[in-house]
Design a protein around this motif. Structure first.
Motif, PDB file in Angstrom:
ATOM      1  N   ASP A 207      -3.739  11.910  -7.432  1.00 54.70           N
ATOM      2  CA  ASP A 207      -2.694  11.095  -6.720  1.00 54.70           C
ATOM      3  C   ASP A 207      -3.327  10.471  -5.888  1.00 54.70           C
ATOM      4  O   ASP A 207      -4.082  10.940  -5.153  1.00 54.70           O
TER       5      ASP A 207
ATOM      6  N   ASN B  53      -5.958   2.043 -11.107  1.00 50.64           N
ATOM      7  CA  ASN B  53      -4.844   2.646 -10.548  1.00 50.64           C
ATOM      8  C   ASN B  53      -3.505   1.767 -10.848  1.00 50.64           C
ATOM      9  O   ASN B  53      -2.317   2.280 -11.085  1.00 50.64           O
TER      10      ASN B  53
ATOM     11  N   TRP C 267      -2.819   8.436  -3.351  1.00 50.34           N
ATOM     12  CA  TRP C 267      -2.528   8.712  -2.026  1.00 50.34           C
ATOM     13  C   TRP C 267      -3.263   9.912  -1.309  1.00 50.34           C
ATOM     14  O   TRP C 267      -3.909   9.654  -0.433  1.00 50.34           O
ATOM     15  N   ASN C 268      -3.480  11.098  -2.051  1.00 53.23           N
ATOM     16  CA  ASN C 268      -4.300  12.011  -1.560  1.00 53.23           C
ATOM     17  C   ASN C 268      -5.837  11.738  -1.637  1.00 53.23           C
ATOM     18  O   ASN C 268      -6.395  12.688  -0.937  1.00 53.23           O
TER      19      ASN C 268
ATOM     20  N   ARG D 252       0.905  -1.407  -0.068  1.00 50.66           N
ATOM     21  CA  ARG D 252       0.065   0.049  -0.143  1.00 50.66           C
ATOM     22  C   ARG D 252       0.828   1.347   0.185  1.00 50.66           C
ATOM     23  O   ARG D 252       0.181   2.366  -0.259  1.00 50.66           O
ATOM     24  N   LEU D 253       2.048   1.032   0.192  1.00 52.05           N
ATOM     25  CA  LEU D 253       3.086   2.366   0.118  1.00 52.05           C
ATOM     26  C   LEU D 253       3.739   2.594  -1.304  1.00 52.05           C
ATOM     27  O   LEU D 253       4.223   3.492  -1.744  1.00 52.05           O
ATOM     28  N   PHE D 254       3.318   1.702  -2.340  1.00 49.74           N
ATOM     29  CA  PHE D 254       3.541   1.891  -3.515  1.00 49.74           C
ATOM     30  C   PHE D 254       2.620   3.076  -4.309  1.00 49.74           C
ATOM     31  O   PHE D 254       1.594   3.477  -3.618  1.00 49.74           O
ATOM     32  N   THR D 255       3.336   3.874  -4.908  1.00 49.32           N
ATOM     33  CA  THR D 255       2.419   5.312  -5.336  1.00 49.32           C
ATOM     34  C   THR D 255       1.824   4.798  -6.479  1.00 49.32           C
ATOM     35  O   THR D 255       2.458   4.137  -7.490  1.00 49.32           O
ATOM     36  N   TYR D 256       0.479   5.829  -6.871  1.00 46.46           N
ATOM     37  CA  TYR D 256      -0.253   5.255  -7.981  1.00 46.46           C
ATOM     38  C   TYR D 256      -0.976   6.748  -8.544  1.00 46.46           C
ATOM     39  O   TYR D 256      -1.294   7.636  -7.609  1.00 46.46           O
TER      40      TYR D 256
ATOM     41  N   SER E  44       1.026   1.719 -15.509  1.00 44.18           N
ATOM     42  CA  SER E  44       2.432   2.371 -15.774  1.00 44.18           C
ATOM     43  C   SER E  44       2.677   2.358 -17.264  1.00 44.18           C
ATOM     44  O   SER E  44       2.362   1.552 -18.142  1.00 44.18           O
TER      45      SER E  44
END
Ligand code: FAD
Length: 160
Positions: A150, A34, A152-153, A11-15, A37
């Motif tokens: 983002d 999400n 995460w936001n 869950r710390l991977f960024t998407y 890539s």
């Protein structure tokens, strides 16, 4: 392996957040995704992991084409509208206008700032999502100043 640690690490991977679209005419599907890539410069390849039991998956597999529509930072509500099955009505998908891509005919959501149209080159079927790799055959920008949404936001997670 500790399942909770694996989940926390993944869950710390960024998407970013995107709307994947496929199909043409009356048989189209769109979903917020999400797991996306870029995967090569030359040729320009992208990859997307798509839920194996979804309509989007079925259309990408049968047509060999899809589009990635990029959501901007202020389009969280639009992302939310594509967590559910696709409803096509009066040139809208889930209430949002679209046009057909000139390279593929796949729906392109006209409120979103950028898109790529993709022709599938490789398919990796494993687990509950399939990885579709494809070559970008066309691309467009509607808002050069847009910033990407983002994950995460948003406070949402689709990983673990
Ligand atoms: P669909 O499968 O599109 O539709 C279900 C309905 O369509 C049902 O009524 C069913 O009868 C019908 N249907 C199903 N299959 C077919 C078919 N083959 N032909 C005709 N009708 C059919 N998903 C991803 O794949 N990748 C991601 O990276 C991803 N990231 C996400 C991130 C977040 C934060 C969230 C919340 C969701 C994410 N999803 C992702 C899920 C994705 O948004 C949904 O799968 C998508 O919106 C479609 O929803 P669905 O699968 O329920 O519906």
């Amino acid at each position: 392996m500790d399942a909770q640690i694996k989940k926390t690490a993944l869950r710390l991977f960024t998407y970013g957040l995107y709307i994947g679209t496929s199909g043409t005419g009356a048989d189209v599907a769109a979903g917020t995704i999400n797991w996306v890539s870029q995967a090569s410069f030359q040729p320009p390849l992208v990859m997307a992991a798509v839920k194996a039991d979804s309509h989007l998956h079925q259309l990408i597999e049968t047509t060999g084409q899809f589009a990635i529509n990029v959501l901007s930072a202020d389009q969280k509500e639009i992302a939310q509208d594509f967590f559910r099955p696709t409803k096509q009505e009066n040139n809208t998908l889930n209430g949002h206008p679209y046009e057909s891509g000139s390279a593929t005919g796949v729906p392109l959501l006209t409120e979103l700032p950028a898109w790529v149209e993709v022709k599938v080159t490789d398919t990796v079927k494993r687990g509950d999502h399939t990885v579709f790799i494809g070559e970008v055959i066309d691309a467009g920008i509607r808002d050069e100043n847009a910033k990407a949404l983002d994950m995460w936001n948003t406070g949402w997670f689709y990983a673990g």
